[in-house]
Design a protein around this motif. Structure first.
Motif, PDB file in Angstrom:
ATOM      1  N   ALA A  35      32.358  51.037  44.427  1.00 29.12           N
ATOM      2  CA  ALA A  35      33.701  50.476  44.280  1.00 29.12           C
ATOM      3  C   ALA A  35      33.893  49.289  45.210  1.00 29.12           C
ATOM      4  CB  ALA A  35      34.746  51.547  44.569  1.00 29.12           C
ATOM      5  N   LYS A  36      33.334  49.381  46.413  1.00 28.46           N
ATOM      6  CA  LYS A  36      33.471  48.302  47.398  1.00 28.46           C
ATOM      7  C   LYS A  36      32.846  47.018  46.865  1.00 28.46           C
ATOM      8  CE  LYS A  36      32.224  47.309  52.197  1.00 28.46           C
ATOM      9  NZ  LYS A  36      30.988  46.519  52.086  1.00 28.46           N
ATOM     10  N   ASN A  37      31.628  47.123  46.307  1.00 29.56           N
ATOM     11  CA  ASN A  37      30.950  45.950  45.745  1.00 29.56           C
ATOM     12  C   ASN A  37      31.759  45.352  44.598  1.00 29.56           C
ATOM     13  OD1 ASN A  37      28.834  46.301  47.501  1.00 29.56           O
ATOM     14  ND2 ASN A  37      27.644  47.528  46.057  1.00 29.56           N
ATOM     15  N   THR A  38      32.262  46.224  43.719  1.00 26.43           N
ATOM     16  CA  THR A  38      33.006  45.768  42.552  1.00 26.43           C
ATOM     17  C   THR A  38      34.312  45.092  42.958  1.00 26.43           C
ATOM     18  OG1 THR A  38      32.089  47.654  41.367  1.00 26.43           O
ATOM     19  CG2 THR A  38      33.865  46.491  40.310  1.00 26.43           C
ATOM     20  N   VAL A  39      35.008  45.684  43.925  1.00 25.70           N
ATOM     21  CA  VAL A  39      36.278  45.123  44.378  1.00 25.70           C
ATOM     22  C   VAL A  39      36.046  43.770  45.045  1.00 25.70           C
ATOM     23  CG1 VAL A  39      38.099  45.414  46.101  1.00 25.70           C
ATOM     24  CG2 VAL A  39      37.541  47.275  44.558  1.00 25.70           C
ATOM     25  N   GLU A  40      35.011  43.663  45.874  1.00 26.60           N
ATOM     26  CA  GLU A  40      34.711  42.384  46.533  1.00 26.60           C
ATOM     27  C   GLU A  40      34.423  41.299  45.502  1.00 26.60           C
ATOM     28  OE1 GLU A  40      31.520  43.093  49.266  1.00 26.60           O
ATOM     29  OE2 GLU A  40      32.844  43.935  50.790  1.00 26.60           O
ATOM     30  N   LYS A  41      33.635  41.640  44.479  1.00 28.99           N
ATOM     31  CA  LYS A  41      33.315  40.670  43.437  1.00 28.99           C
ATOM     32  C   LYS A  41      34.582  40.289  42.665  1.00 28.99           C
ATOM     33  CE  LYS A  41      30.013  38.380  41.395  1.00 28.99           C
ATOM     34  NZ  LYS A  41      29.254  37.353  42.119  1.00 28.99           N
ATOM     35  N   GLY A  42      35.417  41.285  42.390  1.00 31.02           N
ATOM     36  CA  GLY A  42      36.670  41.023  41.688  1.00 31.02           C
ATOM     37  C   GLY A  42      37.577  40.092  42.470  1.00 31.02           C
ATOM     38  N   LEU A  43      37.624  40.265  43.782  1.00 28.52           N
ATOM     39  CA  LEU A  43      38.446  39.386  44.622  1.00 28.52           C
ATOM     40  C   LEU A  43      37.881  37.971  44.652  1.00 28.52           C
ATOM     41  CD1 LEU A  43      39.279  41.849  47.536  1.00 28.52           C
ATOM     42  CD2 LEU A  43      40.835  41.018  45.781  1.00 28.52           C
ATOM     43  N   GLN A  44      36.552  37.847  44.602  1.00 26.73           N
ATOM     44  CA  GLN A  44      35.936  36.514  44.524  1.00 26.73           C
ATOM     45  C   GLN A  44      36.329  35.820  43.218  1.00 26.73           C
ATOM     46  OE1 GLN A  44      31.730  37.200  44.865  1.00 26.73           O
ATOM     47  NE2 GLN A  44      31.748  37.180  47.096  1.00 26.73           N
ATOM     48  N   TYR A  45      36.264  36.580  42.122  1.00 24.42           N
ATOM     49  CA  TYR A  45      36.651  36.013  40.834  1.00 24.42           C
ATOM     50  C   TYR A  45      38.122  35.605  40.854  1.00 24.42           C
ATOM     51  CZ  TYR A  45      32.364  37.685  38.556  1.00 24.42           C
ATOM     52  OH  TYR A  45      31.064  37.894  38.183  1.00 24.42           O
ATOM     53  N   ALA A  46      38.972  36.439  41.457  1.00 29.72           N
ATOM     54  CA  ALA A  46      40.406  36.154  41.499  1.00 29.72           C
ATOM     55  C   ALA A  46      40.667  34.861  42.263  1.00 29.72           C
ATOM     56  CB  ALA A  46      41.160  37.308  42.139  1.00 29.72           C
ATOM     57  N   TYR A  47      39.977  34.671  43.390  1.00 29.22           N
ATOM     58  CA  TYR A  47      40.144  33.456  44.192  1.00 29.22           C
ATOM     59  C   TYR A  47      39.692  32.233  43.399  1.00 29.22           C
ATOM     60  CZ  TYR A  47      39.520  30.034  47.898  1.00 29.22           C
ATOM     61  OH  TYR A  47      39.583  28.903  48.655  1.00 29.22           O
ATOM     62  N   ARG A  48      38.518  32.345  42.787  1.00 31.06           N
ATOM     63  CA  ARG A  48      37.963  31.227  42.024  1.00 31.06           C
ATOM     64  C   ARG A  48      38.875  30.873  40.846  1.00 31.06           C
ATOM     65  NH1 ARG A  48      33.143  32.770  38.275  1.00 31.06           N
ATOM     66  NH2 ARG A  48      34.941  33.496  37.105  1.00 31.06           N
ATOM     67  N   ASP A  49      39.352  31.899  40.142  1.00 28.55           N
ATOM     68  CA  ASP A  49      40.084  31.651  38.911  1.00 28.55           C
ATOM     69  C   ASP A  49      41.522  31.219  39.146  1.00 28.55           C
ATOM     70  OD1 ASP A  49      37.826  32.118  37.486  1.00 28.55           O
ATOM     71  OD2 ASP A  49      38.285  34.203  37.031  1.00 28.55           O
ATOM     72  N   LYS A  51      42.117  28.824  41.085  1.00 29.72           N
ATOM     73  CA  LYS A  51      41.897  27.376  41.063  1.00 29.72           C
ATOM     74  C   LYS A  51      41.609  26.902  39.624  1.00 29.72           C
ATOM     75  CE  LYS A  51      41.676  27.557  45.616  1.00 29.72           C
ATOM     76  NZ  LYS A  51      42.932  28.163  46.016  1.00 29.72           N
ATOM     77  N   ALA A  52      40.783  27.657  38.914  1.00 26.79           N
ATOM     78  CA  ALA A  52      40.381  27.268  37.551  1.00 26.79           C
ATOM     79  C   ALA A  52      41.576  27.283  36.604  1.00 26.79           C
ATOM     80  CB  ALA A  52      39.292  28.207  37.043  1.00 26.79           C
ATOM     81  N   LYS A  53      42.519  28.191  36.844  1.00 28.50           N
ATOM     82  CA  LYS A  53      43.701  28.312  35.990  1.00 28.50           C
ATOM     83  C   LYS A  53      44.470  26.996  35.939  1.00 28.50           C
ATOM     84  CE  LYS A  53      47.892  31.150  35.768  1.00 28.50           C
ATOM     85  NZ  LYS A  53      48.629  32.198  36.481  1.00 28.50           N
ATOM     86  N   LYS A  54      44.569  26.329  37.070  1.00 28.07           N
ATOM     87  CA  LYS A  54      45.293  25.060  37.142  1.00 28.07           C
ATOM     88  C   LYS A  54      44.598  23.994  36.285  1.00 28.07           C
ATOM     89  CE  LYS A  54      46.920  26.206  41.766  1.00 28.07           C
ATOM     90  NZ  LYS A  54      46.657  27.626  41.594  1.00 28.07           N
ATOM     91  N   ARG A  55      43.259  23.962  36.355  1.00 25.49           N
ATOM     92  CA  ARG A  55      42.498  23.007  35.536  1.00 25.49           C
ATOM     93  C   ARG A  55      42.670  23.303  34.054  1.00 25.49           C
ATOM     94  NH1 ARG A  55      38.571  24.001  39.675  1.00 25.49           N
ATOM     95  NH2 ARG A  55      37.410  25.447  38.378  1.00 25.49           N
ATOM     96  N   GLU A  56      42.608  24.593  33.697  1.00 23.18           N
ATOM     97  CA  GLU A  56      42.701  24.980  32.294  1.00 23.18           C
ATOM     98  C   GLU A  56      44.060  24.625  31.700  1.00 23.18           C
ATOM     99  OE1 GLU A  56      41.661  29.108  32.200  1.00 23.18           O
ATOM    100  OE2 GLU A  56      39.611  28.699  32.881  1.00 23.18           O
ATOM    101  N   PHE A  57      45.127  24.855  32.471  1.00 18.95           N
ATOM    102  CA  PHE A  57      46.453  24.537  31.965  1.00 18.95           C
ATOM    103  C   PHE A  57      46.638  23.035  31.819  1.00 18.95           C
ATOM    104  CE2 PHE A  57      47.918  28.878  32.520  1.00 18.95           C
ATOM    105  CZ  PHE A  57      48.780  28.987  31.447  1.00 18.95           C
ATOM    106  N   ARG A  58      46.131  22.260  32.783  1.00 17.17           N
ATOM    107  CA  ARG A  58      46.245  20.803  32.673  1.00 17.17           C
ATOM    108  C   ARG A  58      45.520  20.305  31.418  1.00 17.17           C
ATOM    109  NH1 ARG A  58      47.218  16.317  36.309  1.00 17.17           N
ATOM    110  NH2 ARG A  58      46.138  14.479  35.533  1.00 17.17           N
ATOM    111  N   ALA A  59      44.342  20.857  31.147  1.00 13.81           N
ATOM    112  CA  ALA A  59      43.586  20.471  29.953  1.00 13.81           C
ATOM    113  C   ALA A  59      44.361  20.828  28.685  1.00 13.81           C
ATOM    114  CB  ALA A  59      42.225  21.155  29.952  1.00 13.81           C
ATOM    115  N   LEU A  60      45.009  21.988  28.686  1.00 14.55           N
ATOM    116  CA  LEU A  60      45.799  22.414  27.526  1.00 14.55           C
ATOM    117  C   LEU A  60      46.981  21.472  27.308  1.00 14.55           C
ATOM    118  CD1 LEU A  60      46.421  24.602  25.357  1.00 14.55           C
ATOM    119  CD2 LEU A  60      47.796  25.741  27.098  1.00 14.55           C
TER     120      LEU A  60
END
Length: 114
Positions: A35-49, A51-60
């Motif tokens: 669970a620790k590994n999965t949660v850490e990876k999930g938090l990395q994705y959340a941080y990255r995304d 930022k990505a969400k802003k790019r995706e909305f601007r493109a839309l």
């Protein structure tokens, strides 16, 4: 002298991770180490995304403005260039919303820009 272990803090730390892992499949939500590994990876994705969400909305927004502008005989770049020159200070989010939901208002902006 016996070894002193802070069990309260350890349990709290593990419970915090397992609480974040609720809803994961199988041992990802049950076994602490997995669970620790999965949660850490999930938090990395959340941080990255975040930022990505802003790019995706601007493109839309750009795609929607482009579609609306082409409907009135301008490309996106021509429309935005003329918009800047005319001094109309609407951002892409508002323009995209107008192009989608208020075609008459968007047409008025295009006419003002032309």
């Amino acid at each position: 002298m016996p070894r002193s272990v802070n069990a309260v803090a350890s349990r709290r730390r593990r419970k915090k991770i397992l609480k974040l892992a609720r809803g994961y499949y199988g041992s990802r939500s049950k076994v602490y180490t997995i669970a620790k590994n999965t949660v850490e990876k999930g938090l990395q994705y959340a941080y990255r995304d975040r930022k990505a969400k802003k790019r995706e909305f601007r493109a839309l927004w750009i795609q929607r403005i482009n579609a609306g502008a082409r409907h009135h005989g301008l490309s996106y770049s021509q429309f935005m260039g003329k918009l800047t020159k005319s001094g109309i200070g609407l951002n892409r989010k508002v323009l995209a919303d107008l192009a989608m939901n208020e075609p008459a208002a968007f047409k008025a902006i295009v006419e003002a820009v032309k």
